[in-house]
Design an enzyme around this catalytic site. Structure first.
Site, short mmCIF file in Angstrom:
data_model
loop_
_atom_site.label_atom_id
_atom_site.label_comp_id
_atom_site.label_asym_id
_atom_site.label_seq_id
_atom_site.Cartn_x
_atom_site.Cartn_y
_atom_site.Cartn_z
CG ASP A 63 70.55 96.82 52.07
OD1 ASP A 63 69.79 97.23 52.95
OD2 ASP A 63 71.50 97.48 51.61
CG ASP A 132 82.56 100.53 49.66
OD1 ASP A 132 81.45 101.09 49.73
OD2 ASP A 132 82.71 99.29 49.78
CD GLU A 139 80.44 96.49 49.63
OE1 GLU A 139 80.74 97.65 49.33
OE2 GLU A 139 80.41 96.09 50.81
C1 F6R Z 1 71.61 100.13 54.11
C2 F6R Z 1 72.34 100.36 52.89
C3 F6R Z 1 73.75 100.84 52.89
C4 F6R Z 1 73.98 102.00 53.83
C5 F6R Z 1 75.46 102.39 53.82
C6 F6R Z 1 75.76 103.54 54.76
O1 F6R Z 1 70.30 99.70 53.85
O2 F6R Z 1 71.79 100.12 51.85
O3 F6R Z 1 74.09 101.23 51.58
O4 F6R Z 1 73.21 103.08 53.43
O5 F6R Z 1 76.23 101.29 54.18
O6 F6R Z 1 75.54 103.13 56.07
P1 F6R Z 1 75.50 104.17 57.26
O7 F6R Z 1 74.30 105.01 57.05
O8 F6R Z 1 75.38 103.32 58.50
O9 F6R Z 1 76.77 104.94 57.18
#
Ligand code: F6R
Length: 256
Positions: A63, A132, A139
């Site tokens: 992403d 979440d 999401e």
């Molecule tokens: C990032 C991604 C997100 C993160 C998730 C957790 O490329 O795809 O799904 O893995 O938001 O983020 P952290 O590791 O910062 O808790």
């Protein structure tokens, strides 16, 4: 799903790094799907320290924020080059990260999907998980069959990511993310989750019903998923003792 519970994030990361290192040694032209955020930071450091050969490797990131300049310190382009790519011998042309400044976003997303396909598909996808239950930036209520596309970040995710931007207002609203259908086509999904803030999302994903309210729960339908957790992230799993027992009793040829 294989649930691997380790005492610390460092120990869980080391298991994940060994899984990736084995793939790169066995398949020097492997295609990796990569994640950003705080969870895989140490993973990338460990992989750099392992001195692996990345010359034949192709990568696709999950992403990117829409509208952030590539050079912005919080863009996922900056993150990946800073934390991994500039430290290894990967070829620049083999690195793919969604372009959050594409003029035609739907056309870009279709081309990204086509590029993954043309590369032979993703051998191993690294995933973090949102509080979440999001994977990539899919999401809750994302289509479980979705492909790479634009998404609007949930307010909770913008709050979670405010720590990187200094304030919630500075977190972009929109992103390009691989879809859940895209992630499900990876041949192996390797999910990392650390800390008590991830515990309920992990418990729902692993032991709850499959539901778009926790997008990671779709991984129950994937044939090869490894979930590397520290103890706090595993703390709400009802069958944690069973997962520990299975890991402790793997046949030698199956250990990492
Ligand atoms: C990032 C991604 C997100 C993160 C998730 C957790 O490329 O795809 O799904 O893995 O938001 O983020 P952290 O590791 O910062 O808790």
């Amino acid at each position: 799903m294989e649930i691997i519970i380790q005492p610390t994030p460092a120990a869980a990361t080391d298991v994940a790094a060994r899984i990736i290192a084995r793939l790169l040694r066995e398949k020097p032209d492997a295609v990796l799907g990569l994640a950003t955020g705080s969870t895989p930071l140490r993973l990338y450091q460990v992989l750099v320290d392992m001195n692996l050969d990345w010359s034949g490797v192709t990568t696709f990131n999950l992403d990117e924020y829409i509208g952030l300049p590539r050079e912005h310190s919080q863009s996922y382009h900056s993150f990946m080059w800073e934390n991994l790519f500039r430290h290894v011998n990967i070829k620049r042309e083999n690195v793919h990260i969604p372009d959050g400044n594409a003029a035609d976003i739907p056309a870009f997303c279709a081309a990204y999907e086509a590029a993954i396909h043309a590369a032979g598909g993703i051998d191993l996808q690294v995933l973090g998980i949102g509080t979440d239950g999001h994977i990539g930036f899919n999401e809750p209520t994302s289509s479980l069959a979705s492909r790479t596309r634009i998404k609007t970040l949930a307010p909770r995710t913008r709050k979670d990511n405010a720590r990187f931007f200094g304030s919630e207002e500075a977190v972009p609203h929109h992103v390009i993310t691989m879809g859940i259908g895209t992630i499900m086509e990876a041949r192996l999904n390797l999910l990392l989750g650390f800390g008590s803030s991830k515990a309920s999302a992990i418990a729902e994903a692993v032991e709850g019903p499959i539901t778009s309210l926790n997008p990671a729960s779709i991984l129950q339908m994937h044939p090869v998923v490894k979930v590397c957790l520290d103890e706090p992230a595993a703390s709400l799993l009802q069958r944690a003792d069973y997962y520990r027992w299975v890991y402790a009793n793997k046949p030698a040829w199956q250990t990492f």
